[in-house]
Design a protein around this motif. Structure first.
Motif, PDB file in Angstrom:
ATOM      1  N   PHE A 133      23.989 -45.630  52.435  1.00 54.13           N
ATOM      2  CA  PHE A 133      24.037 -44.950  50.846  1.00 54.13           C
ATOM      3  C   PHE A 133      23.038 -45.216  49.949  1.00 54.13           C
ATOM      4  O   PHE A 133      22.468 -44.812  48.843  1.00 54.13           O
ATOM      5  CB  PHE A 133      24.561 -43.177  51.242  1.00 54.13           C
ATOM      6  CG  PHE A 133      24.427 -42.655  51.930  1.00 54.13           C
ATOM      7  CD1 PHE A 133      23.398 -41.822  52.572  1.00 54.13           C
ATOM      8  CD2 PHE A 133      25.045 -42.803  53.217  1.00 54.13           C
ATOM      9  CE1 PHE A 133      23.384 -40.980  53.670  1.00 54.13           C
ATOM     10  CE2 PHE A 133      25.691 -41.750  54.038  1.00 54.13           C
ATOM     11  CZ  PHE A 133      24.831 -41.131  54.080  1.00 54.13           C
ATOM     12  N   GLY A 134      22.898 -46.999  50.078  1.00 58.45           N
ATOM     13  CA  GLY A 134      22.009 -47.820  48.355  1.00 58.45           C
ATOM     14  C   GLY A 134      22.811 -47.722  47.924  1.00 58.45           C
ATOM     15  O   GLY A 134      21.981 -48.157  46.623  1.00 58.45           O
ATOM     16  N   MET A 135      24.012 -47.991  48.024  1.00 59.25           N
ATOM     17  CA  MET A 135      25.479 -47.786  46.771  1.00 59.25           C
ATOM     18  C   MET A 135      25.546 -49.345  46.343  1.00 59.25           C
ATOM     19  O   MET A 135      25.976 -50.376  47.665  1.00 59.25           O
ATOM     20  CB  MET A 135      26.005 -46.781  46.775  1.00 59.25           C
ATOM     21  CG  MET A 135      26.507 -45.415  46.495  1.00 59.25           C
ATOM     22  SD  MET A 135      27.546 -44.603  47.096  1.00 59.25           S
ATOM     23  CE  MET A 135      28.239 -44.685  44.948  1.00 59.25           C
ATOM     24  N   THR A 136      26.152 -50.394  45.542  1.00 57.34           N
ATOM     25  CA  THR A 136      25.948 -51.296  45.751  1.00 57.34           C
ATOM     26  C   THR A 136      26.841 -51.795  44.186  1.00 57.34           C
ATOM     27  O   THR A 136      27.701 -50.833  43.568  1.00 57.34           O
ATOM     28  CB  THR A 136      24.214 -52.293  44.868  1.00 57.34           C
ATOM     29  OG1 THR A 136      24.136 -51.853  43.862  1.00 57.34           O
ATOM     30  CG2 THR A 136      23.009 -52.687  45.628  1.00 57.34           C
ATOM     31  N   LYS A 137      27.662 -52.925  45.164  1.00 55.81           N
ATOM     32  CA  LYS A 137      28.683 -52.999  44.138  1.00 55.81           C
ATOM     33  C   LYS A 137      28.745 -53.498  43.145  1.00 55.81           C
ATOM     34  O   LYS A 137      27.679 -54.357  42.344  1.00 55.81           O
ATOM     35  CB  LYS A 137      29.867 -54.577  45.287  1.00 55.81           C
ATOM     36  CG  LYS A 137      31.313 -54.955  44.824  1.00 55.81           C
ATOM     37  CD  LYS A 137      32.447 -55.117  45.377  1.00 55.81           C
ATOM     38  CE  LYS A 137      33.343 -55.687  44.785  1.00 55.81           C
ATOM     39  NZ  LYS A 137      34.229 -56.208  46.193  1.00 55.81           N
ATOM     40  N   VAL A 138      29.283 -52.900  41.935  1.00 58.41           N
ATOM     41  CA  VAL A 138      28.633 -53.440  40.378  1.00 58.41           C
ATOM     42  C   VAL A 138      30.667 -54.212  40.270  1.00 58.41           C
ATOM     43  O   VAL A 138      30.508 -54.683  38.803  1.00 58.41           O
ATOM     44  CB  VAL A 138      28.620 -52.178  40.076  1.00 58.41           C
ATOM     45  CG1 VAL A 138      26.609 -51.643  40.186  1.00 58.41           C
ATOM     46  CG2 VAL A 138      28.931 -51.471  39.829  1.00 58.41           C
ATOM     47  N   ALA A 139      31.775 -53.757  40.287  1.00 57.68           N
ATOM     48  CA  ALA A 139      33.079 -54.269  39.984  1.00 57.68           C
ATOM     49  C   ALA A 139      33.821 -54.226  40.535  1.00 57.68           C
ATOM     50  O   ALA A 139      33.627 -54.095  42.112  1.00 57.68           O
ATOM     51  CB  ALA A 139      33.120 -52.743  39.334  1.00 57.68           C
ATOM     52  N   HIS A 140      34.763 -55.247  40.327  1.00 63.79           N
ATOM     53  CA  HIS A 140      35.946 -55.892  41.137  1.00 63.79           C
ATOM     54  C   HIS A 140      36.890 -55.887  40.420  1.00 63.79           C
ATOM     55  O   HIS A 140      37.103 -56.681  39.120  1.00 63.79           O
ATOM     56  CB  HIS A 140      36.048 -56.615  42.802  1.00 63.79           C
ATOM     57  CG  HIS A 140      36.595 -56.796  43.052  1.00 63.79           C
ATOM     58  ND1 HIS A 140      36.337 -57.070  44.769  1.00 63.79           N
ATOM     59  CD2 HIS A 140      37.948 -57.109  42.929  1.00 63.79           C
ATOM     60  CE1 HIS A 140      37.859 -57.134  45.692  1.00 63.79           C
ATOM     61  NE2 HIS A 140      38.725 -57.324  44.318  1.00 63.79           N
ATOM     62  N   PHE A 141      37.624 -54.716  40.167  1.00 64.49           N
ATOM     63  CA  PHE A 141      39.597 -55.175  39.743  1.00 64.49           C
ATOM     64  C   PHE A 141      39.783 -55.544  40.150  1.00 64.49           C
ATOM     65  O   PHE A 141      40.833 -55.013  41.933  1.00 64.49           O
ATOM     66  CB  PHE A 141      39.779 -53.275  38.928  1.00 64.49           C
ATOM     67  CG  PHE A 141      38.495 -52.993  37.881  1.00 64.49           C
ATOM     68  CD1 PHE A 141      38.247 -53.333  36.715  1.00 64.49           C
ATOM     69  CD2 PHE A 141      37.533 -52.035  38.336  1.00 64.49           C
ATOM     70  CE1 PHE A 141      36.959 -52.679  35.907  1.00 64.49           C
ATOM     71  CE2 PHE A 141      36.707 -51.973  37.645  1.00 64.49           C
ATOM     72  CZ  PHE A 141      36.939 -52.445  36.181  1.00 64.49           C
ATOM     73  N   LYS A 142      41.052 -56.486  39.824  1.00 61.57           N
ATOM     74  CA  LYS A 142      41.753 -57.288  40.898  1.00 61.57           C
ATOM     75  C   LYS A 142      43.713 -56.736  40.534  1.00 61.57           C
ATOM     76  O   LYS A 142      43.465 -56.018  38.812  1.00 61.57           O
ATOM     77  CB  LYS A 142      42.030 -58.681  40.714  1.00 61.57           C
ATOM     78  CG  LYS A 142      41.046 -59.041  41.473  1.00 61.57           C
ATOM     79  CD  LYS A 142      41.001 -60.924  40.778  1.00 61.57           C
ATOM     80  CE  LYS A 142      39.622 -61.646  42.115  1.00 61.57           C
ATOM     81  NZ  LYS A 142      40.056 -61.723  43.486  1.00 61.57           N
ATOM     82  N   GLU A 143      44.285 -56.274  41.452  1.00 64.22           N
ATOM     83  CA  GLU A 143      45.514 -55.975  41.045  1.00 64.22           C
ATOM     84  C   GLU A 143      45.327 -54.460  40.403  1.00 64.22           C
ATOM     85  O   GLU A 143      46.686 -54.365  39.822  1.00 64.22           O
ATOM     86  CB  GLU A 143      46.263 -56.693  41.009  1.00 64.22           C
ATOM     87  CG  GLU A 143      46.646 -57.848  42.517  1.00 64.22           C
ATOM     88  CD  GLU A 143      47.606 -59.007  41.941  1.00 64.22           C
ATOM     89  OE1 GLU A 143      48.049 -59.109  41.034  1.00 64.22           O
ATOM     90  OE2 GLU A 143      47.453 -60.246  42.705  1.00 64.22           O
ATOM     91  N   VAL A 144      44.878 -53.374  40.653  1.00 70.92           N
ATOM     92  CA  VAL A 144      44.963 -52.311  39.499  1.00 70.92           C
ATOM     93  C   VAL A 144      46.227 -51.254  40.089  1.00 70.92           C
ATOM     94  O   VAL A 144      45.368 -50.178  39.278  1.00 70.92           O
ATOM     95  CB  VAL A 144      43.828 -52.111  39.008  1.00 70.92           C
ATOM     96  CG1 VAL A 144      43.037 -53.057  37.584  1.00 70.92           C
ATOM     97  CG2 VAL A 144      42.924 -51.389  40.385  1.00 70.92           C
TER      98      VAL A 144
END
Length: 161
Positions: A133-144
């Motif tokens: 649906f055209g969404m793009t990854k903007v963040a990646h939080f590790k081990e939250v």
């Protein structure tokens, strides 16, 4: 058939959602949700002026998708978080896409500007749905998140409507 949810759908929605709660890290909840609490969640989404859709076939709810406010501050009023849950027996059947077509179209008609999705990782099916649906990854939080004795990463995807 895709339609707006109502309080009578709460038990069927719980039947889908609670399987994710008990068996996966897709939901970070660790206790099941009962129908009255789910009915309150549905009502809260509608009270916020947002949609909650279900996919129904032969009077059986196969999945659902909804939008909720992204944040409570007034400046965020045109941004929403979207989520979809599909009955495990019907995953990869196109139900998530059908629900998102209705949900995103509805959100555009309501004047929403930004949709955001948080995804516990890894979750290739959810990533594929959102990127379709055209969404793009903007963040990646590790081990939250911590569930089932292990740390879990969360990624965020977004799209401007």
């Amino acid at each position: 058939m895709i339609r707006l949810a109502n309080a009578d759908d709460a038990a069927a929605i719980c039947a889908i959602y609670n399987r994710y709660v008990l068996n996966t890290t897709i939901s970070f909840e660790d206790t099941t949700v009962r129908a009255p609490a789910m009915a309150e969640r549905i009502a809260a989404v509608f009270a916020a002026g947002l949609p909650w859709y279900v996919c129904e076939e032969d009077d059986v709810i196969l999945g659902y998708a909804y939008a909720s406010p992204w944040r409570t501050r007034h400046a965020y009023r045109f941004s929403v978080e979207i989520s979809a849950y599909i009955s495990p027996e019907r995953k990869q059947s196109g139900i998530g896409s059908q629900l998102y077509v209705h949900l995103i179209d509805d959100l555009q008609q309501r004047g929403m500007h930004s949709v955001i999705a948080g995804i516990s990782l890894p979750n290739p099916a959810s990533v594929a749905l959102h990127e379709k649906f055209g969404m793009t990854k903007v963040a990646h939080f590790k081990e939250v998140g911590f569930k089932f004795g292990r740390w879990i990463d969360v990624g965020y995807w977004e799209k401007q409507l």
